[in-house]
Design an enzyme around this catalytic site. Structure first.
Site, PDB file in Angstrom:
ATOM      1  N   THR A 144       0.926  -1.195  -0.076  1.00  0.00           N
ATOM      2  CA  THR A 144      -0.039  -0.029  -0.307  1.00  0.00           C
ATOM      3  C   THR A 144       0.835   1.253   0.061  1.00  0.00           C
ATOM      4  OG1 THR A 144      -1.394   1.282   1.453  1.00  0.00           O
ATOM      5  CG2 THR A 144      -0.101  -0.436   2.396  1.00  0.00           C
ATOM      6  N   SER A 179      -0.993   3.217  10.688  1.00  0.00           N
ATOM      7  CA  SER A 179      -1.810   2.184  11.312  1.00  0.00           C
ATOM      8  C   SER A 179      -1.285   0.939  11.347  1.00  0.00           C
ATOM      9  CB  SER A 179      -3.315   2.102  10.655  1.00  0.00           C
ATOM     10  OG  SER A 179      -2.952   1.232   9.568  1.00  0.00           O
ATOM     11  N   TYR A 181      -2.335  -1.824  10.398  1.00  0.00           N
ATOM     12  CA  TYR A 181      -2.492  -2.424   9.297  1.00  0.00           C
ATOM     13  C   TYR A 181      -1.172  -2.094   8.209  1.00  0.00           C
ATOM     14  CZ  TYR A 181      -3.695  -2.337   4.457  1.00  0.00           C
ATOM     15  OH  TYR A 181      -3.443  -2.363   2.892  1.00  0.00           O
ATOM     16  N   HIS A 182      -1.062  -0.775   7.992  1.00  0.00           N
ATOM     17  CA  HIS A 182      -0.188  -0.430   7.248  1.00  0.00           C
ATOM     18  C   HIS A 182       1.268  -0.795   7.731  1.00  0.00           C
ATOM     19  CE1 HIS A 182      -3.305   2.810   6.184  1.00  0.00           C
ATOM     20  NE2 HIS A 182      -2.847   2.510   5.160  1.00  0.00           N
ATOM     21  N   LYS A 185       1.976  -4.426   6.442  1.00  0.00           N
ATOM     22  CA  LYS A 185       2.436  -4.273   5.049  1.00  0.00           C
ATOM     23  C   LYS A 185       4.175  -3.645   4.841  1.00  0.00           C
ATOM     24  CE  LYS A 185      -1.229  -4.992   2.569  1.00  0.00           C
ATOM     25  NZ  LYS A 185      -1.822  -5.768   1.594  1.00  0.00           N
TER      26      LYS A 185
END
Lengths: 397, 397
Positions: A144, A179, A181-182, A185
């Site tokens: 991302t 975040s 989540y980020h 990644k």
């Protein structure tokens, strides 16, 4: 080409499976249906009435004559992923098989741990299976743009040439993601880079912007082939969510000042990009990063675009500012490079009012399915902040 | 000060616990004894005959009159870490509670997954407990200089001021670590940085070099207080391992060309550094990185130093080159900054022949405990490489 698609039941995974199948490749998909499970847990669901994965595979077979293989399981289960890869011997793996939501990762301690476990350990298990079973296979991994955060310098594609105290090196671009989540990644990117450096694997990390749109060439062939479309606080990304809000008469939810600027792309361009990456693979030992978006917009610009487009169709639209549930810069410099996919031949579908109106028309067909209470943000990046403020903002002004 | 030490049964954790206790702080330790378990699994053990944790805590009480609290459990268990933190309300947490070996992380798929799970998820669970229970607590986290790898530019302390296309920003120093263990520490650093940025926590990330030495001020007070000392392929770091090899007449195992250069420090300086970090805490919201080493050496330089020192004591020493089990640069530029701890008052104990001889004399007392088959490397960074070569090199020339 033998292509294995992880997360093949998802918003992007399913259209990708059909695209590669339509191009004559031998396609198998893996999914553990975690996205469907998370929706059940939240009492939410896809705007579009999607069939089960096997129903869609069957429909695709009827429409195209082509078969798509299905494996149900989780890639965090090393034995499972190993068996799937031994059985399918993929030449390309397209990896969407992760928890994809920033707000979901910030919802609770349990969902944070689940996100980093699913994404980091799942990808690590995958890397071992590739190394041991199909070391020549090209891994196309969905990352991302959010891995970079919003630095005060131009964002390059994965690497940065640095001059420091009279010496030079080209090093991974520094990451300041927004975040958990980020962050997962970012961890994936570091692990995959290592697997390429040390084990000689080959990978393309697609640092994707925010995707919008519903229909692709293949899904338009039969209504049973439609992909999922999320608009809820967890899985609905900003433009898709604004379009649903416009159709149902909900104020467009701009968080904070609305100056947050990101890269965006059409779902049709996601498919183009993934195809371009797969058909122009990385070299053995190479870890390539492409920034996968076609245009930059601020949240306010998108809200205005949706408002204009929807009003043309007769929907009255209110744009409303909500307290930002995230901790992020609301005005910032943002200029990201995205030339590598263009150089490979990407022809962008740019965003305009006509495209927004075509989305609005599809959404209109399904608007009775919208679960309105799922739209407003309840997750706070910093718990305890903003309590009461959202409730106030929710009341009609 | 209330101090909680995670990994308090370990090589550095136990001496740290005694140090803080000796300074009058209220100390509790957490350990799940995973290091002891890994040794049992490999049929190896500490060179030094360490007692159980409770025996050592009891001995410390007899010697010093001070109590150290003990909690047995894993920080990956969120409920456990939450309960410990609620009960102890630490003002400082010193976090050594991770799988600390690069070769162990590269031994197998299972140990790789175990390493990233234990370290990344354990630290993530800890961050949530700090956020929810003791948000003012200062986290002192042990990282590693290996997070940086060996870039062709000078290594700064955690952050780098970058000028790019006419704009400037100070961003995290780019990371190119050399093992899945080192990667787990990179992931930790990113997660902790995020917790400071978003939740306003305070943390010091100590990017530590390779530690050598056995004795500390406190452990010297009674032989029951001795800390563990590893020399095996997994947990024995290079200088400690060379010293054991010299004493038992084993060739010093230089991997490859021996030009690999790293930062090193004495175990006594680890305690100094951790004390300095704890007594000069980061500000709320601040993520600080200190490079914690005192000198740089190449592997060949260390081998020569041990050879000279040991021969002085009458041990004949052979330095032998072994095929490198790791994938790493064997000649490279290396220049890392380490001024922040010096600025706080660190007075380094520099490495010299006298210090090596004092280590050799302690090792001599325990040399009958050495398990020789545990010394040579069997783990390959890239499996299948070098097979047969090590066996050839093992035969006396």
């Amino acid at each position: 080409m033998r292509v294995l698609i992880l997360g093949g039941d998802g918003y992007l995974g399913w259209p990708t499976a059909m695209r590669f199948s339509a191009r004559g490749h031998e396609v198998a998909v893996v999914d553990n249906f975690s996205r469907r499970r998370w929706h059940v847990q939240h009492g939410t669901g896809s705007l579009t009435p999607i069939g089960s994965l096997v129903d869609r595979v069957e429909a695709w077979h009827q429409v195209s004559g082509d078969e798509i293989g299905v494996f149900v399981g989780s890639i965090e289960d090393g034995d499972f992923v190993d068996r799937v890869i031994a059985e399918t011997l993929p030449e390309t793996i397209i990896h969407y098989g992760e928890q994809p939501s920033a707000p979901y990762s910030m919802k609770s301690r349990a969902t944070a741990v689940e996100t980093q476990y699913t994404n980091v350990i799942g990808t690590l298990q995958l890397l071992f299976s590739i190394r041991d079973r199909v070391p020549d296979c090209h891994l196309v991994k969905l990352g991302t743009m959010g891995e970079y955060g919003t630095p005060n310098i131009d964002i390059e594609e994965g690497f940065l040439e640095i001059e420091h105290k009279g010496r030079r090196d080209t090093l991974p671009f520094p990451k300041m993601p927004g975040s958990l989540y980020h962050l997962s990644k970012v961890h994936d990117s570091h692990n995959i880079h290592f697997a390429c450096r040390i084990w000689g694997l080959r990978a393309t990390d697609l640092n994707q912007g925010v995707v919008y749109g519903i229909e692709t060439e293949e899904s338009a062939r039969d209504e049973r082939l439609i992909t999922r479309f999320d608009y809820d606080e967890y899985f609905g990304t900003v433009l898709n969510r604004f379009c649903v809000q416009a159709v149902i008469g909900h104020p467009l939810t701009v968080y904070g000042e609305g100056g947050q600027t990101r890269g965006f792309l059409n779902i049709r361009d996601t498919l183009q990009c993934v195809e371009l990456a797969a058909s122009n693979p990385a070299q053995l030992g190479e870890f390539r990063v492409f920034n996968q978006f076609t245009e930059q917009f601020s949240v306010s610009e998108l809200a205005e675009l949706v408002k204009r487009s929807a009003e043309e169709l007769g929907y009255p639209v209110e744009v409303r500012t909500f307290p930002n549930p995230r901790i992020e810069a609301e005005r910032h410099y943002y200029n990201a490079t995205n030339t590598k996919l263009i150089d490979l031949g990407l022809k962008p579908h740019l965003l305009g009012e006509e495209l927004v109106r075509s989305m609005l028309r599809i959404i209109e067909r399904h608007k009775d399915r919208v679960i309105e209470r799922a739209i407003l943000p309840t997750t706070r990046w910093k718990p305890g902040e903003l309590m009461g403020e959202v409730e106030a903002a929710e009341r009609p002004s």
